[in-house]
Design a protein around this motif. Structure first.
Motif, PDB file in Angstrom:
ATOM      1  N   ARG A 134       0.835  -1.203   0.000  1.00 31.03           N
ATOM      2  CA  ARG A 134       0.000   0.000   0.000  1.00 31.03           C
ATOM      3  C   ARG A 134       0.872   1.256   0.000  1.00 31.03           C
ATOM      4  N   GLU A 135       1.882   1.273   0.871  1.00 35.80           N
ATOM      5  CA  GLU A 135       2.761   2.434   0.970  1.00 35.80           C
ATOM      6  C   GLU A 135       3.505   2.685  -0.342  1.00 35.80           C
ATOM      7  N   PHE A 136       3.950   1.617  -0.994  1.00 39.36           N
ATOM      8  CA  PHE A 136       4.680   1.750  -2.251  1.00 39.36           C
ATOM      9  C   PHE A 136       3.833   2.472  -3.285  1.00 39.36           C
ATOM     10  N   HIS A 137       2.604   2.012  -3.455  1.00 36.69           N
ATOM     11  CA  HIS A 137       1.734   2.621  -4.461  1.00 36.69           C
ATOM     12  C   HIS A 137       1.292   4.021  -4.047  1.00 36.69           C
ATOM     13  N   ALA A 138       1.112   4.228  -2.737  1.00 35.81           N
ATOM     14  CA  ALA A 138       0.745   5.559  -2.258  1.00 35.81           C
ATOM     15  C   ALA A 138       1.869   6.565  -2.511  1.00 35.81           C
ATOM     16  N   MET A 139       3.124   6.123  -2.367  1.00 35.32           N
ATOM     17  CA  MET A 139       4.251   7.009  -2.618  1.00 35.32           C
ATOM     18  C   MET A 139       4.306   7.441  -4.082  1.00 35.32           C
ATOM     19  N   ILE A 140       3.953   6.519  -4.962  1.00 39.29           N
ATOM     20  CA  ILE A 140       3.950   6.862  -6.380  1.00 39.29           C
ATOM     21  C   ILE A 140       2.897   7.926  -6.669  1.00 39.29           C
ATOM     22  N   VAL A 141       1.673   7.697  -6.223  1.00 49.05           N
ATOM     23  CA  VAL A 141       0.620   8.690  -6.444  1.00 49.05           C
ATOM     24  C   VAL A 141       0.943   9.983  -5.689  1.00 49.05           C
ATOM     25  N   GLY A 142       1.568   9.848  -4.513  1.00 45.76           N
ATOM     26  CA  GLY A 142       1.960  11.029  -3.753  1.00 45.76           C
ATOM     27  C   GLY A 142       2.964  11.894  -4.489  1.00 45.76           C
ATOM     28  N   GLY A 143       3.705  11.276  -5.397  1.00 43.15           N
ATOM     29  CA  GLY A 143       4.669  12.035  -6.189  1.00 43.15           C
ATOM     30  C   GLY A 143       4.027  13.100  -7.063  1.00 43.15           C
ATOM     31  N   LEU A 144       2.733  12.978  -7.312  1.00 43.64           N
ATOM     32  CA  LEU A 144       2.016  13.987  -8.102  1.00 43.64           C
ATOM     33  C   LEU A 144       1.814  15.273  -7.314  1.00 43.64           C
ATOM     34  N   ASP A 145       1.967  15.183  -5.971  1.00 43.18           N
ATOM     35  CA  ASP A 145       1.790  16.343  -5.104  1.00 43.18           C
ATOM     36  C   ASP A 145       0.410  16.973  -5.302  1.00 43.18           C
ATOM     37  N   ASN A 146      -0.602  16.115  -5.291  1.00 44.39           N
ATOM     38  CA  ASN A 146      -1.979  16.549  -5.501  1.00 44.39           C
ATOM     39  C   ASN A 146      -2.843  15.921  -4.409  1.00 44.39           C
ATOM     40  N   GLU A 147      -3.352  16.748  -3.501  1.00 44.01           N
ATOM     41  CA  GLU A 147      -4.102  16.228  -2.362  1.00 44.01           C
ATOM     42  C   GLU A 147      -5.372  15.490  -2.775  1.00 44.01           C
ATOM     43  N   GLU A 148      -6.020  15.935  -3.831  1.00 48.75           N
ATOM     44  CA  GLU A 148      -7.248  15.288  -4.282  1.00 48.75           C
ATOM     45  C   GLU A 148      -6.964  13.866  -4.769  1.00 48.75           C
ATOM     46  N   TYR A 149      -5.873  13.699  -5.505  1.00 45.55           N
ATOM     47  CA  TYR A 149      -5.498  12.367  -5.979  1.00 45.55           C
ATOM     48  C   TYR A 149      -5.168  11.456  -4.801  1.00 45.55           C
ATOM     49  N   MET A 150      -4.473  12.005  -3.802  1.00 46.01           N
ATOM     50  CA  MET A 150      -4.097  11.190  -2.643  1.00 46.01           C
ATOM     51  C   MET A 150      -5.325  10.764  -1.843  1.00 46.01           C
ATOM     52  N   GLU A 151      -6.307  11.636  -1.766  1.00 47.04           N
ATOM     53  CA  GLU A 151      -7.534  11.291  -1.046  1.00 47.04           C
ATOM     54  C   GLU A 151      -8.263  10.153  -1.754  1.00 47.04           C
ATOM     55  N   VAL A 152      -8.338  10.246  -3.076  1.00 47.66           N
ATOM     56  CA  VAL A 152      -8.974   9.179  -3.859  1.00 47.66           C
ATOM     57  C   VAL A 152      -8.201   7.880  -3.697  1.00 47.66           C
ATOM     58  N   MET A 153      -6.873   7.956  -3.769  1.00 45.89           N
ATOM     59  CA  MET A 153      -6.038   6.761  -3.646  1.00 45.89           C
ATOM     60  C   MET A 153      -6.231   6.093  -2.298  1.00 45.89           C
ATOM     61  N   SER A 154      -6.322   6.892  -1.245  1.00 42.22           N
ATOM     62  CA  SER A 154      -6.513   6.336   0.093  1.00 42.22           C
ATOM     63  C   SER A 154      -7.836   5.582   0.192  1.00 42.22           C
ATOM     64  N   ARG A 155      -8.892   6.150  -0.371  1.00 50.39           N
ATOM     65  CA  ARG A 155     -10.203   5.495  -0.328  1.00 50.39           C
ATOM     66  C   ARG A 155     -10.185   4.188  -1.110  1.00 50.39           C
ATOM     67  N   ILE A 156      -9.540   4.208  -2.274  1.00 52.92           N
ATOM     68  CA  ILE A 156      -9.459   2.993  -3.092  1.00 52.92           C
ATOM     69  C   ILE A 156      -8.715   1.902  -2.337  1.00 52.92           C
ATOM     70  N   GLN A 157      -7.579   2.271  -1.768  1.00 56.13           N
ATOM     71  CA  GLN A 157      -6.719   1.259  -1.156  1.00 56.13           C
ATOM     72  C   GLN A 157      -7.345   0.611   0.065  1.00 56.13           C
ATOM     73  N   ASP A 158      -8.088   1.381   0.857  1.00 54.41           N
ATOM     74  CA  ASP A 158      -8.725   0.785   2.025  1.00 54.41           C
ATOM     75  C   ASP A 158      -9.650  -0.355   1.619  1.00 54.41           C
ATOM     76  N   LYS A 159     -10.262  -0.251   0.455  1.00 55.86           N
ATOM     77  CA  LYS A 159     -11.167  -1.296  -0.014  1.00 55.86           C
ATOM     78  C   LYS A 159     -10.416  -2.335  -0.850  1.00 55.86           C
ATOM     79  N   PHE A 160      -9.494  -1.863  -1.660  1.00 55.99           N
ATOM     80  CA  PHE A 160      -8.771  -2.757  -2.560  1.00 55.99           C
ATOM     81  C   PHE A 160      -7.817  -3.675  -1.809  1.00 55.99           C
TER      82      PHE A 160
END
Length: 213
Positions: A134-160
Motif C-alpha cells: 500500500r505504501e509503495f503505491h501511495a508514494m507513487i501517487v503522492g509524487g504527483l503532489d496533488n491532495e485530491e489524488y491522494m484522497e482518492v487513492m486512500s479510499r481505493i486502497q482501504d477497499k482494494f
C-alpha cells in the motif's frame, strides 16, 4: 480544551483499529459488529465507536441497518471491478507523469520500502507485506503532489487491500512476483520511457483481476 482533544483521540483510535481489522481481513464481510463487544475490546464507551461506524460507513467498509445493527460490508465482484478500474486509471496516469522527473529522495524512499518488503517476505508476514505494498503505491501517487489524488487513492486502497490480501493468501508465491514487479516499476520511473512505466504498473495491477475474475 483537554476534554475535546481526548474525545477526538478516542474516536480516531476506534476508527483506525476497526478499519485495520476490516482491511486485514480479520473481520470478514457479513460479520456483525456488536457495540458491546467493541466497547470491551477497545476499552472505551460506545460514543466514539458509533462515530467510527459513521466514518466506516461513508468509506463503504460497514453497513448500518436501523433494525439489524452494523455489519462488515461484503464487496461484490462489481464493486471490486470498479475499484480496480479506478486504481488502474489513477496509477497509470501517475507513472506517466512522474517518469524521469523525480528526485533522489523519492527513490530513496521507494528503495527503503522495497527493502522492507523483502524482509516481510522472508518472515512470511503477509499482513506486513500488504501494508508495505500500500505504501509503495501511495508514494507513487503522492509524487504527483496533488491532495485530491491522494484522497482518492486512500479510499481505493482501504477497499482494494481486502482483494490484494486475498491474492497473496491464495498464492504466496505471488509475493516474489509482486516485489520483482515493484523493482521494475521503480527502475522504469528512474528512466525516460513513460509508456514502459505505464505498461509495468498496468500489468502489475492486472494480476489481481486475473486472480479474482
Amino acid at each position: 480544551m483537554s476534554k475535546p482533544e481526548g474525545a477526538m483521540t478516542l474516536r480516531e483510535t476506534a476508527f483506525q483499529v476497526m478499519k485495520q481489522h476490516i482491511v486485514n481481513g480479520e473481520w470478514p464481510g457479513g460479520m456483525f459488529l456488536s457495540e458491546k463487544y467493541l466497547s470491551e475490546l477497545l476499552g472505551m464507551s460506545k460514543t466514539p465507536i458509533r462515530s467510527a461506524f459513521d466514518r466506516l460507513e461513508m468509506m463503504g467498509l460497514v453497513k448500518l441497518s436501523p433494525k439489524q445493527g452494523v455489519f462488515v460490508q461484503e464487496l461484490s465482484l462489481k464493486k471490486i471491478l470498479e475499484f480496480y478500474e479506478l486504481r488502474m486509471s489513477l496509477e497509470t496516469y501517475a507513472v506517466r507523469k512522474l517518469t524521469g522527473r523525480m528526485d533522489a529522495e523519492f527513490f530513496r524512499r521507494l528503495d527503503e520500502n522495497i527493502e522492507l518488503q523483502g524482509e516481510a517476505i522472508r518472515q512470511d508476514d503477509i499482513s506486513r507485506y500488504v501494508g508495505l505494498d500500500r505504501e509503495f503505491h501511495a508514494m507513487i501517487v503522492g509524487g504527483l503532489d496533488n491532495e485530491e489524488y491522494m484522497e482518492v487513492m486512500s479510499r481505493i486502497q482501504d477497499k482494494f487491500l481486502l482483494v490484494v490480501r486475498m491474492t497473496f493468501v491464495k498464492n504466496k508465491r505471488r509475493l516474489i512476483g509482486s516485489i520483482d514487479e515493484h523493482r521494475q516499476i521503480r527502475d522504469a520511473l528512474a528512466g525516460q520511457d513513460a509508456a514502459l512505466s505505464a505498461r509495468l504498473i498496468e500489468a502489475h495491477i492486472e494480476y489481481v483481476k486475473k486472480i479474482m475474475f
